[in-house]
Every structure is written in C-alpha cells, then in structure tokens.
Design a protein around this motif. Structure first.
Motif, PDB file in Angstrom:
ATOM      1  N   GLY A  31      21.003 -38.902 -30.240  1.00 18.49           N
ATOM      2  CA  GLY A  31      20.444 -37.606 -29.877  1.00 18.49           C
ATOM      3  C   GLY A  31      18.929 -37.670 -29.829  1.00 18.49           C
ATOM      4  N   SER A  32      18.334 -36.515 -29.675  1.00 14.91           N
ATOM      5  CA  SER A  32      16.887 -36.413 -29.522  1.00 14.91           C
ATOM      6  C   SER A  32      16.141 -36.817 -30.779  1.00 14.91           C
ATOM      7  CB  SER A  32      16.513 -34.971 -29.163  1.00 14.91           C
ATOM      8  OG  SER A  32      15.102 -34.799 -29.207  1.00 14.91           O
ATOM      9  N   VAL A  33      15.026 -37.450 -30.580  1.00 13.77           N
ATOM     10  CA  VAL A  33      14.129 -37.800 -31.676  1.00 13.77           C
ATOM     11  C   VAL A  33      13.653 -36.549 -32.409  1.00 13.77           C
ATOM     12  CG1 VAL A  33      12.055 -37.867 -30.229  1.00 13.77           C
ATOM     13  CG2 VAL A  33      12.181 -39.326 -32.216  1.00 13.77           C
ATOM     14  N   LEU A  34      13.618 -35.427 -31.716  1.00 12.06           N
ATOM     15  CA  LEU A  34      13.160 -34.175 -32.326  1.00 12.06           C
ATOM     16  C   LEU A  34      14.210 -33.540 -33.233  1.00 12.06           C
ATOM     17  CD1 LEU A  34      11.180 -32.589 -29.359  1.00 12.06           C
ATOM     18  CD2 LEU A  34      10.299 -33.843 -31.341  1.00 12.06           C
ATOM     19  N   ASP A  35      15.432 -34.054 -33.206  1.00 14.01           N
ATOM     20  CA  ASP A  35      16.491 -33.538 -34.073  1.00 14.01           C
ATOM     21  C   ASP A  35      16.520 -34.224 -35.436  1.00 14.01           C
ATOM     22  OD1 ASP A  35      17.283 -31.863 -32.016  1.00 14.01           O
ATOM     23  OD2 ASP A  35      18.835 -33.239 -31.302  1.00 14.01           O
ATOM     24  N   VAL A  36      15.699 -35.228 -35.634  1.00 15.61           N
ATOM     25  CA  VAL A  36      15.693 -36.009 -36.871  1.00 15.61           C
ATOM     26  C   VAL A  36      14.738 -35.363 -37.870  1.00 15.61           C
ATOM     27  CG1 VAL A  36      15.114 -38.263 -37.864  1.00 15.61           C
ATOM     28  CG2 VAL A  36      16.239 -38.130 -35.627  1.00 15.61           C
ATOM     29  N   PRO A  37      15.176 -35.166 -39.118  1.00 17.67           N
ATOM     30  CA  PRO A  37      14.252 -34.641 -40.133  1.00 17.67           C
ATOM     31  C   PRO A  37      13.294 -35.742 -40.599  1.00 17.67           C
ATOM     32  CG  PRO A  37      16.430 -34.973 -41.089  1.00 17.67           C
ATOM     33  CD  PRO A  37      16.534 -35.312 -39.628  1.00 17.67           C
ATOM     34  N   ALA A  38      12.219 -35.896 -39.858  1.00 16.84           N
ATOM     35  CA  ALA A  38      11.245 -36.960 -40.123  1.00 16.84           C
ATOM     36  C   ALA A  38       9.855 -36.351 -40.236  1.00 16.84           C
ATOM     37  CB  ALA A  38      11.278 -37.988 -38.996  1.00 16.84           C
ATOM     38  N   GLN A  39       8.976 -37.062 -40.933  1.00 14.06           N
ATOM     39  CA  GLN A  39       7.591 -36.609 -41.019  1.00 14.06           C
ATOM     40  C   GLN A  39       6.782 -37.066 -39.799  1.00 14.06           C
ATOM     41  OE1 GLN A  39       8.939 -38.391 -43.895  1.00 14.06           O
ATOM     42  NE2 GLN A  39       9.672 -36.353 -44.444  1.00 14.06           N
ATOM     43  N   ALA A  40       7.271 -38.110 -39.100  1.00 16.52           N
ATOM     44  CA  ALA A  40       6.543 -38.616 -37.931  1.00 16.52           C
ATOM     45  C   ALA A  40       7.515 -39.039 -36.844  1.00 16.52           C
ATOM     46  CB  ALA A  40       5.659 -39.803 -38.322  1.00 16.52           C
ATOM     47  N   VAL A  41       7.072 -38.865 -35.600  1.00 20.42           N
ATOM     48  CA  VAL A  41       7.781 -39.370 -34.431  1.00 20.42           C
ATOM     49  C   VAL A  41       6.858 -40.361 -33.731  1.00 20.42           C
ATOM     50  CG1 VAL A  41       9.255 -37.342 -34.102  1.00 20.42           C
ATOM     51  CG2 VAL A  41       6.999 -37.424 -33.004  1.00 20.42           C
ATOM     52  N   ALA A  57       6.491 -36.487 -22.403  1.00 18.95           N
ATOM     53  CA  ALA A  57       6.474 -35.138 -21.833  1.00 18.95           C
ATOM     54  C   ALA A  57       7.218 -34.167 -22.746  1.00 18.95           C
ATOM     55  CB  ALA A  57       7.081 -35.149 -20.437  1.00 18.95           C
ATOM     56  N   VAL A  58       8.288 -34.641 -23.377  1.00 17.25           N
ATOM     57  CA  VAL A  58       9.022 -33.817 -24.343  1.00 17.25           C
ATOM     58  C   VAL A  58       8.110 -33.476 -25.522  1.00 17.25           C
ATOM     59  CG1 VAL A  58      10.990 -33.798 -25.953  1.00 17.25           C
ATOM     60  CG2 VAL A  58      11.260 -34.754 -23.638  1.00 17.25           C
ATOM     61  N   TYR A  59       7.391 -34.477 -26.019  1.00 16.39           N
ATOM     62  CA  TYR A  59       6.458 -34.237 -27.126  1.00 16.39           C
ATOM     63  C   TYR A  59       5.361 -33.255 -26.719  1.00 16.39           C
ATOM     64  CZ  TYR A  59       8.329 -38.421 -29.493  1.00 16.39           C
ATOM     65  OH  TYR A  59       9.114 -39.358 -30.102  1.00 16.39           O
ATOM     66  N   ALA A  60       4.803 -33.443 -25.544  1.00 15.55           N
ATOM     67  CA  ALA A  60       3.710 -32.581 -25.088  1.00 15.55           C
ATOM     68  C   ALA A  60       4.162 -31.128 -24.981  1.00 15.55           C
ATOM     69  CB  ALA A  60       3.160 -33.079 -23.759  1.00 15.55           C
ATOM     70  N   GLN A  61       5.415 -30.923 -24.623  1.00 19.40           N
ATOM     71  CA  GLN A  61       5.943 -29.564 -24.548  1.00 19.40           C
ATOM     72  C   GLN A  61       6.215 -29.010 -25.955  1.00 19.40           C
ATOM     73  OE1 GLN A  61       9.505 -29.082 -22.198  1.00 19.40           O
ATOM     74  NE2 GLN A  61       9.259 -26.873 -22.127  1.00 19.40           N
ATOM     75  N   ALA A  62       6.752 -29.835 -26.840  1.00 16.78           N
ATOM     76  CA  ALA A  62       7.078 -29.390 -28.200  1.00 16.78           C
ATOM     77  C   ALA A  62       5.832 -29.187 -29.052  1.00 16.78           C
ATOM     78  CB  ALA A  62       8.012 -30.400 -28.865  1.00 16.78           C
ATOM     79  N   PHE A  63       4.806 -29.990 -28.802  1.00 14.98           N
ATOM     80  CA  PHE A  63       3.564 -29.944 -29.585  1.00 14.98           C
ATOM     81  C   PHE A  63       2.405 -29.754 -28.600  1.00 14.98           C
ATOM     82  CE2 PHE A  63       6.122 -33.673 -31.299  1.00 14.98           C
ATOM     83  CZ  PHE A  63       6.925 -32.908 -32.131  1.00 14.98           C
ATOM     84  N   PRO A  64       2.107 -28.516 -28.193  1.00 14.88           N
ATOM     85  CA  PRO A  64       1.189 -28.266 -27.080  1.00 14.88           C
ATOM     86  C   PRO A  64      -0.182 -28.940 -27.140  1.00 14.88           C
ATOM     87  CG  PRO A  64       2.341 -26.262 -27.653  1.00 14.88           C
ATOM     88  CD  PRO A  64       2.693 -27.286 -28.698  1.00 14.88           C
ATOM     89  N   THR A  92       0.708 -33.207 -35.299  1.00 10.06           N
ATOM     90  CA  THR A  92       1.379 -32.581 -34.156  1.00 10.06           C
ATOM     91  C   THR A  92       0.976 -31.123 -33.997  1.00 10.06           C
ATOM     92  OG1 THR A  92       3.266 -31.915 -35.497  1.00 10.06           O
ATOM     93  CG2 THR A  92       3.418 -34.061 -34.353  1.00 10.06           C
ATOM     94  N   GLY A  93       0.534 -30.508 -35.093  1.00  8.41           N
ATOM     95  CA  GLY A  93       0.215 -29.088 -35.052  1.00  8.41           C
ATOM     96  C   GLY A  93       1.386 -28.208 -35.452  1.00  8.41           C
ATOM     97  N   VAL A  94       2.502 -28.815 -35.826  1.00 10.30           N
ATOM     98  CA  VAL A  94       3.667 -28.061 -36.309  1.00 10.30           C
ATOM     99  C   VAL A  94       4.046 -28.594 -37.688  1.00 10.30           C
ATOM    100  CG1 VAL A  94       4.488 -27.587 -33.960  1.00 10.30           C
ATOM    101  CG2 VAL A  94       5.404 -29.553 -35.205  1.00 10.30           C
ATOM    102  N   ALA A  95       4.899 -27.846 -38.373  1.00 11.04           N
ATOM    103  CA  ALA A  95       5.270 -28.226 -39.740  1.00 11.04           C
ATOM    104  C   ALA A  95       6.135 -29.486 -39.791  1.00 11.04           C
ATOM    105  CB  ALA A  95       5.988 -27.071 -40.430  1.00 11.04           C
ATOM    106  N   ALA A  96       7.044 -29.633 -38.825  1.00  8.87           N
ATOM    107  CA  ALA A  96       7.923 -30.807 -38.843  1.00  8.87           C
ATOM    108  C   ALA A  96       8.339 -31.146 -37.414  1.00  8.87           C
ATOM    109  CB  ALA A  96       9.157 -30.545 -39.704  1.00  8.87           C
ATOM    110  N   PRO A  97       8.132 -32.351 -36.998  1.00 10.95           N
ATOM    111  CA  PRO A  97       7.428 -33.410 -37.716  1.00 10.95           C
ATOM    112  C   PRO A  97       5.925 -33.142 -37.695  1.00 10.95           C
ATOM    113  CG  PRO A  97       7.990 -34.173 -35.522  1.00 10.95           C
ATOM    114  CD  PRO A  97       8.586 -32.801 -35.662  1.00 10.95           C
TER     115      PRO A  97
END
Length: 182
Positions: A31-41, A57-64, A92-97
C-alpha cells in the motif's frame, strides 16, 4: 530502528518479500507509503529537488510546502544539486510523518535509468547513513527522532528500475550500513 518497504504494486511487494530474508528490523507494507505509521518517508527525487512526478507528486500534494523546503535545503547545503548518493532531511509540515528524507535516484527530473544502474543502492545507502549518523538542523541526531522510515520503490516509477533490482540494491545497502542481522 525499523524500515518499512512500501509497494503499491504486487511485483514490487513480491520483490521486497524475496529480498528481506527475515531481517528483524525490515518489513513490507502493501500500500501507500503514507499509510505507514512512520516518523519519516523517503523521497527518491532528483538531484534538483523538484517533486512533480511519481511518489514525489504524492508527497508534494500531502505536504504542500515540502518541495520548497527540499529545494531550499539543496540550494543552501549542496549548491543547488544534491548528488545521487547523498540525502537530506526536512520537516514535512504535518504531525505524521514529521520528516521527509530526500535521496535522489536520478540527477534530473524524468530521467530514465539504465538497467545496470546502482542508483537505488546509492540512494538507499545515503538514507541509512543519514538515519544512523546524521543530525537535524538544530543538532539532534536523526536517529533520536526517527525510529521508523517508510521507503517506496527507489527508482521503480519514472526511473524504470525493475522491482527485483531495486529490492536487491536496497537490501544490499541495508546490510552494508547495519550488517545482516538475520
């Protein structure tokens, strides 16, 4: 420290499964890397820090603001080009990751890698060295704030690296940095 190898395609998941060989600190996530409870991607971006295609591009959308953070760090610390084989970490600018590790697998955006490339190995080794020996901008060791890293297929998207080549090279980099702890 835990490494989670992520695959959105079954061929990559199977390659990850075959390569991990029971290493206790390495697991596979389908599955998506963004579904993993991790501190870093991990971003297998390009040396210039542009994040316009593939998982970037997925990261850029998730973390503007993350693309600008990566590009600013590449300019400030690497003169505008982060070489393949080097890595950097930005918030990233968000809490997790909380963190994104940029480890280029290609020099320029959209570059198709040759079949005999070693870029996944070099990029993964840079991630693992940063994790083990790197420090954050304020001086804390990366390993003190990042216990789990989620890593996608390095170069398997736009770069065209086969899942088997990627998996073999990522695990070789793991074994070089951390030793084969099976």
């Amino acid at each position: 420290m835990t490494l989670v190898l992520c695959a959105v395609s079954e061929p990559l998941a199977e390659a990850w499964d075959a390569a991990t060989g029971g290493r206790p600190d390495v697991s596979v996530h389908r599955g998506s890397v963004l579904d993993v409870p991790a501190q870093a991607v991990v971003s297998p971006a390009n040396s210039l820090g542009w994040m316009r295609g593939g998982v970037d591009a997925v990261y850029a959308q998730a973390f503007p603001a993350v693309e600008q953070r990566v590009r600013s760090a590449v300019l400030a610390y690497h003169g505008g080009e982060l070489p393949v084989g080097e890595a950097l970490i930005v918030p990233t600018g968000v809490a997790a990751p909380e963190w994104l590790i940029s480890a280029p697998t290609m020099r320029v955006p959209g570059e198709r890698l040759p079949p005999d490339t070693v870029h996944p190995y070099l990029a993964a080794r840079a991630v693992f060295r940063l994790w083990l020996e790197g420090t954050l901008e304020h001086g804390d060791p990366v390993r003190s704030v990042v216990q789990t890293i989620a890593l996608p297929g390095m170069g398997t998207g736009i770069g065209g690296v086969s899942p088997q080549t990627c998996a073999r090279q990522v695990i070789a980099a793991w074994d070089e940095v951390f030793g084969n702890r099976t």
